[in-house]
Scaffold this motif. Structure first.
Motif, short mmCIF file in Angstrom:
data_model
loop_
_atom_site.label_atom_id
_atom_site.label_comp_id
_atom_site.label_asym_id
_atom_site.label_seq_id
_atom_site.Cartn_x
_atom_site.Cartn_y
_atom_site.Cartn_z
N ILE A 161 -8.00 2.68 -1.01
CA ILE A 161 -7.22 1.45 -0.97
C ILE A 161 -7.74 0.61 0.20
O ILE A 161 -7.66 1.02 1.36
N ALA A 207 0.83 -1.21 0.00
CA ALA A 207 0.00 0.00 0.00
C ALA A 207 0.86 1.25 0.00
O ALA A 207 0.59 2.22 -0.73
N VAL A 243 -6.83 4.87 3.10
CA VAL A 243 -6.45 3.48 3.41
C VAL A 243 -7.44 2.99 4.45
O VAL A 243 -7.50 3.53 5.56
N VAL A 291 -7.23 -2.58 2.49
CA VAL A 291 -6.17 -3.50 2.89
C VAL A 291 -6.78 -4.54 3.83
O VAL A 291 -7.42 -4.22 4.82
#
Length: 262
Positions: free
Chosen positions: A203, A85, A169, A205
């Motif tokens: 993103i 990431a 994130v 994760v």
């Protein structure tokens, strides 16, 4: 079903640590991996545990696994995800980082970046990054959750809505077969939804164990993210959704055909 003494101890270990691994259990009990696999299969058939590649996880329902146990679960996988990431985030960027042990791994991997603005509702991320002069840390206000240092509630949501950042994130507690992203605390979910809505590139994760879990509160859908980073994606249906909705999947440790057949 009546469990053997070894199976009962395996259950206790899974409850304490969140997951158990075949090789570690075989060494602990001085038995073969095949014996442990049979124990795990019996426990999973009884719905006492959920099987994952290489082991099993304690089933989740309305309550999350304790924070320290989550931190130790799939630690190596989370570090690799964190590095992947961080590689997507250039210097001179602004980003959100939300609550979670995998998102904390992303924070750990960002320390060599320059001129970042990191906006977070995660006290652990803020405390870790605050000492780096090239990273400006902005922390949300709100109720601090004692279990993991997450900042939740309407004040945190209002704070997040002030920004429009380059990247977000986010982590989740579970991923459903239809691509739904799930969590346990509706207050945390509201913050995560605000983060998704106010970032240009989201993103996600998550390690592969999140496909084996469930949680009661819906954050959103995987189609709302641009990039999904995982050690490996075991769900063909989620892969299909990502392909259809142009979500990029990055796998840090994709399974070989031989390993996938275990």
């Amino acid at each position: 079903m009546l469990f053997s003494a070894r199976q009962a101890e395996i259950m206790a270990l899974a409850k304490e640590h969140g997951r158990v691994l075949v090789d570690e259990l075989a060494a602990r009990f001085a038995v073969t991996p095949q014996t442990i696999r049979k124990d795990l299969n019996d426990l999973c058939d009884a719905r006492a545990l959920n099987r994952i590649h290489g082991g099993a996880v304690f089933p989740s329902g309305n309550e999350n696994v304790k924070y320290e146990a989550r931190r130790s679960m799939a630690a190596n996988e989370k570090q690799a995800i964190g590095r992947a990431a961080a590689d997507l985030i250039p210097d001179n960027s602004s980003l959100f980082i939300n609550i979670g042990t995998t998102t904390e791994a992303v924070g750990d991997a960002l320390v060599d970046h320059k001129e970042l603005m990191v906006i977070t509702n995660n006290i652990n991320v803020a405390n870790h990054l605050r000492v780096f002069p090239s990273i400006e840390v902005v922390i949300a206000g709100g109720v601090v959750r004692g279990s993991d240092g997450g900042i939740v509630g309407e004040a945190a949501v209002d704070f997040i809505r002030q920004f429009k950042v380059d990247f977000a994130v986010i982590g989740v507690s579970a991923i459903d077969e239809d691509g739904a992203l799930l969590d346990f605390d509706f207050r945390e979910v509201k913050v995560a939804q605000a983060i998704i809505a106010n970032a240009r590139h989201v993103i996600l994760v998550s390690d592969a164990s999140k496909f084996e879990r469930t949680a009661p509160v819906r954050i959103g859908h995987i189609s709302q993210v641009q990039t999904f980073i995982t050690d490996h994606c075991p769900s063909d249906s989620v892969r299909d959704v990502c392909l259809e909705r142009d979500v990029r999947i990055i796998e840090t440790a994709p399974l070989s055909a031989e390993n996938a057949a275990e």
